[in-house]
Scaffold this motif. Structure first.
Motif, PDB file in Angstrom:
ATOM      1  N   ALA A   1       0.813  -1.299   0.113  1.00  0.00           N
ATOM      2  CA  ALA A   1      -0.013  -0.016   0.011  1.00  0.00           C
ATOM      3  C   ALA A   1       0.934   1.476   0.082  1.00  0.00           C
ATOM      4  CB  ALA A   1      -0.901  -0.033   1.232  1.00  0.00           C
ATOM      5  N   ALA A   2       0.424   2.139  -0.753  1.00  0.00           N
ATOM      6  CA  ALA A   2       1.038   3.584  -0.907  1.00  0.00           C
ATOM      7  C   ALA A   2       2.666   3.227  -0.854  1.00  0.00           C
ATOM      8  CB  ALA A   2       0.851   4.516   0.206  1.00  0.00           C
ATOM      9  N   ASP A   3       3.301   2.329  -1.795  1.00  0.00           N
ATOM     10  CA  ASP A   3       4.607   2.414  -1.850  1.00  0.00           C
ATOM     11  C   ASP A   3       5.249   3.778  -2.366  1.00  0.00           C
ATOM     12  OD1 ASP A   3       7.153   1.354  -2.256  1.00  0.00           O
ATOM     13  OD2 ASP A   3       6.742   0.460  -4.269  1.00  0.00           O
ATOM     14  N   THR A   4       4.570   4.510  -3.217  1.00  0.00           N
ATOM     15  CA  THR A   4       5.014   5.864  -3.436  1.00  0.00           C
ATOM     16  C   THR A   4       3.912   6.911  -3.320  1.00  0.00           C
ATOM     17  OG1 THR A   4       4.588   5.389  -5.854  1.00  0.00           O
ATOM     18  CG2 THR A   4       6.760   4.784  -5.052  1.00  0.00           C
ATOM     19  N   GLY A   5       4.218   8.114  -3.281  1.00  0.00           N
ATOM     20  CA  GLY A   5       3.161   8.931  -3.446  1.00  0.00           C
ATOM     21  C   GLY A   5       3.005   9.702  -1.963  1.00  0.00           C
ATOM     22  N   PRO A   6       2.378  10.764  -2.121  1.00  0.00           N
ATOM     23  CA  PRO A   6       2.175  11.760  -1.009  1.00  0.00           C
ATOM     24  C   PRO A   6       1.400  10.984   0.410  1.00  0.00           C
ATOM     25  CG  PRO A   6       0.600  12.433  -2.398  1.00  0.00           C
ATOM     26  CD  PRO A   6       1.374  11.585  -3.170  1.00  0.00           C
ATOM     27  N   ASP A   7       0.462   9.883  -0.090  1.00  0.00           N
ATOM     28  CA  ASP A   7      -0.372   9.151   1.007  1.00  0.00           C
ATOM     29  C   ASP A   7       0.634   8.159   1.927  1.00  0.00           C
ATOM     30  OD1 ASP A   7      -2.226  10.827   0.402  1.00  0.00           O
ATOM     31  OD2 ASP A   7      -3.089   8.992  -0.829  1.00  0.00           O
ATOM     32  N   ARG A   8       1.931   8.100   1.454  1.00  0.00           N
ATOM     33  CA  ARG A   8       2.529   7.015   2.119  1.00  0.00           C
ATOM     34  C   ARG A   8       3.111   7.502   3.795  1.00  0.00           C
ATOM     35  NH1 ARG A   8       8.398   4.243   0.336  1.00  0.00           N
ATOM     36  NH2 ARG A   8       8.724   3.168   2.180  1.00  0.00           N
ATOM     37  N   ASP A   9       3.303   8.644   3.841  1.00  0.00           N
ATOM     38  CA  ASP A   9       3.570   8.987   5.258  1.00  0.00           C
ATOM     39  C   ASP A   9       2.361   8.632   6.004  1.00  0.00           C
ATOM     40  OD1 ASP A   9       6.336   9.544   4.682  1.00  0.00           O
ATOM     41  OD2 ASP A   9       6.137  11.510   4.375  1.00  0.00           O
ATOM     42  N   ASP A  10       1.478   9.404   5.795  1.00  0.00           N
ATOM     43  CA  ASP A  10      -0.041   9.163   6.203  1.00  0.00           C
ATOM     44  C   ASP A  10      -0.209   7.989   6.642  1.00  0.00           C
ATOM     45  OD1 ASP A  10      -0.143  12.084   6.394  1.00  0.00           O
ATOM     46  OD2 ASP A  10      -1.499  11.918   4.511  1.00  0.00           O
ATOM     47  N   LEU A  11      -0.056   6.976   5.818  1.00  0.00           N
ATOM     48  CA  LEU A  11      -0.451   5.495   6.026  1.00  0.00           C
ATOM     49  C   LEU A  11       0.602   5.114   6.983  1.00  0.00           C
ATOM     50  CD1 LEU A  11      -1.322   4.232   2.357  1.00  0.00           C
ATOM     51  CD2 LEU A  11      -2.748   4.247   4.501  1.00  0.00           C
ATOM     52  N   ALA A  12       1.887   5.213   6.862  1.00  0.00           N
ATOM     53  CA  ALA A  12       2.617   4.789   8.071  1.00  0.00           C
ATOM     54  C   ALA A  12       2.552   5.360   9.325  1.00  0.00           C
ATOM     55  CB  ALA A  12       4.085   5.349   7.600  1.00  0.00           C
ATOM     56  N   ARG A  13       2.022   6.620   9.521  1.00  0.00           N
ATOM     57  CA  ARG A  13       1.702   7.227  10.734  1.00  0.00           C
ATOM     58  C   ARG A  13       0.305   6.396  11.385  1.00  0.00           C
ATOM     59  NH1 ARG A  13       0.782  11.660   8.869  1.00  0.00           N
ATOM     60  NH2 ARG A  13       2.941  12.576   9.136  1.00  0.00           N
ATOM     61  N   ALA A  14      -0.459   6.112  10.448  1.00  0.00           N
ATOM     62  CA  ALA A  14      -1.729   5.361  11.028  1.00  0.00           C
ATOM     63  C   ALA A  14      -1.500   4.086  11.451  1.00  0.00           C
ATOM     64  CB  ALA A  14      -2.956   5.410   9.948  1.00  0.00           C
ATOM     65  N   LEU A  15      -0.858   3.514  10.403  1.00  0.00           N
ATOM     66  CA  LEU A  15      -0.274   1.960  10.977  1.00  0.00           C
ATOM     67  C   LEU A  15       0.525   1.958  11.879  1.00  0.00           C
ATOM     68  CD1 LEU A  15      -0.261  -1.145   9.868  1.00  0.00           C
ATOM     69  CD2 LEU A  15       1.689  -0.393   8.284  1.00  0.00           C
ATOM     70  N   HIS A  16       1.443   2.699  12.258  1.00  0.00           N
ATOM     71  CA  HIS A  16       2.312   2.873  13.372  1.00  0.00           C
ATOM     72  C   HIS A  16       1.361   2.984  14.822  1.00  0.00           C
ATOM     73  CE1 HIS A  16       4.902   4.747  16.348  1.00  0.00           C
ATOM     74  NE2 HIS A  16       5.844   3.891  15.922  1.00  0.00           N
ATOM     75  N   ALA A  17       0.549   3.824  14.835  1.00  0.00           N
ATOM     76  CA  ALA A  17      -0.252   4.052  15.681  1.00  0.00           C
ATOM     77  C   ALA A  17      -1.289   2.957  15.921  1.00  0.00           C
ATOM     78  CB  ALA A  17      -1.220   5.210  15.438  1.00  0.00           C
ATOM     79  N   LEU A  18      -2.138   2.369  15.011  1.00  0.00           N
ATOM     80  CA  LEU A  18      -2.852   1.176  15.236  1.00  0.00           C
ATOM     81  C   LEU A  18      -1.995  -0.052  15.716  1.00  0.00           C
ATOM     82  CD1 LEU A  18      -5.339   1.641  12.401  1.00  0.00           C
ATOM     83  CD2 LEU A  18      -5.700   2.338  14.560  1.00  0.00           C
ATOM     84  N   ALA A  19      -0.997  -0.274  15.333  1.00  0.00           N
ATOM     85  CA  ALA A  19       0.058  -1.647  15.583  1.00  0.00           C
ATOM     86  C   ALA A  19       0.815  -1.392  16.710  1.00  0.00           C
ATOM     87  CB  ALA A  19       0.829  -1.720  14.446  1.00  0.00           C
TER      88      ALA A  19
END
Length: 385
Positions: A191-209
């Motif tokens: 998911a979101a290997d590239t592009g502006p959404d990657r940081d947002d996804l990483a932040r959400a994934l980090h918080a949830l996990a």
């Protein structure tokens, strides 16, 4: 796949290569990547120079434990590697194991390195005659051995208690949660290997996990699969992964049952975890009242839960050590499996509590927790009729 931890591996290798060599002890809860780190260390050190021993899998009887290590050894045979005679006692077999660990040599006569995963499982042998202080005997033997050792355990409180008076060259290393950049690396190829959404996804994934590699890995793989089918996000991935039989749910179930079975007072401890799943943090008095037990007995139960790192105490208020496990208890410690509505509701509540709050202007515009229906859409929760 569990993300790699090169900084952790460098710290362990530095301890081994120090003069004199130190004994790194990797401490971390379920799914923090201790065993994965040992597998990578085995390859970095060299499979002919070190032996990985999964103590949890082979700690049955002292005799069989010795045989399992000797049979799988990559090191040249030594007199101490011989199997004990049939008439030998359990004590004899354990002493032979300590001798094997101390006297084995790598090819060329150099130091042997042993990677002992879940080393505290040697406590199993304390039920045999003459073996009432197995862990202390093991630590004493490793302290004076010329060989090198890396130890791991998921029982942090017990390890601290065991090593409190150990020689200074035992170096306790708490395996840290994944950083946000390490979580972002886990998204490569998904998911979101590239592009502006990657940081947002990483932040959400980090918080949830909560930064735990096992959860990050499962959620990242699910997000990648959802993306291939047309799109998905971290909350949708968690909703799928906490459902019965999914990977995160199975990991939580394993951790819950394993730790409870290693503790005393199984039934009462489950009751306390259900109390904390409903509300946390709580004081001793508040838990005792809800449990309808005396503060004295409740304090004992809580100490047993702390002993296996299921709960933690801060300022005399108790809560789950692993927030994902709390979500699992809320969903699965009930008379019937959770429905799709239950999954959606509980995961949304978990996500809203952990993810950053949206800006006030966005909330007024109908985004975030201020607007329940829109919040469900924003967090990736599917409405179920």
């Amino acid at each position: 796949m569990i993300p790699e931890r090169p900084s952790l591996e460098r710290r362990v290798l530095a301890a081994l290569d120090a003069s004199p060599s130190r004994v790194p002890v990797l401490l971390g809860g379920c799914g923090t990547g201790r065993s994965s780190a040992l597998l990578r260390l085995r390859d970095l050190i060299g499979r002919t120079q070190c032996q990985l021993v999964d103590v949890e899998r082979i700690a049955t009887t002292p005799e069989r434990f010795l045989r399992a290590i000797a049979d799988a050894s990559p090191f040249p045979a030594t007199p101490h590697a011989a199997r004990p005679a049939p008439e030998g006692s359990a004590r004899d077999a354990f002493d032979a194991t300590l001798a094997l660990l101390s006297t084995a040599r790598a090819s060329g006569g150099g130091q042997a390195t042993f990677l002992l995963d879940e080393v505290l499982e040697c406590r199993t042998f304390e039920s045999f005659p003459g073996l009432r202080s197995v862990l202390r005997d093991l630590i004493d033997a490793l302290s004076v051995s010329p060989n090198r050792f890396v130890l791991t355990t998921r029982y942090v409180a017990r390890a601290h208690r065991l090593l409190r008076d150990a020689p200074a060259h035992f170096e306790m290393i708490h395996v840290p949660p994944l950083t946000r950049s390490e979580v972002a690396a886990a998204l490569v190829g998904g998911a979101a290997d590239t592009g502006p959404d990657r940081d947002d996804l990483a932040r959400a994934l980090h918080a949830l996990a909560d930064g735990r590699p096992v959860y990050v890995s499962a959620l990242a793989e699910t997000m990648a699969a959802m993306e291939r089918r047309g799109g998905g996000d971290a909350v949708s991935a968690l909703t799928a992964q906490i459902a019965p039989g999914a990977r995160v749910e199975s990991a939580c179930r394993y951790c819950y049952e394993l730790r409870l079975h290693r503790a005393r007072g199984y039934g009462a401890l489950k009751a306390i975890l259900e109390v904390l799943a409903d509300e946390e943090p709580l004081t001793l008095t508040e838990i005792a009242t809800r449990l309808r037990r005396t503060p004295g007995s409740t304090k004992d139960y809580l100490s047993w839960l702390e002993d296996v790192d299921l709960v933690t105490s801060r300022q005399k208020r108790y809560s789950f050590a692993d927030p994902m496990l709390r979500l699992w208890v809320r969903l699965h410690c009930r008379a019937v499996p959770p429905s799709d509505d239950d999954l959606a509701r509980e995961v949304q509540g978990y996500a809203l509590a952990r993810l950053p709050r949206p800006e006030p202007a966005l909330a007024l515009a109908g985004f975030g927790p201020a607007a329940d229906d829109d919040a469900r859409k924003n967090w990736g929760i599917i409405e179920i009729d």
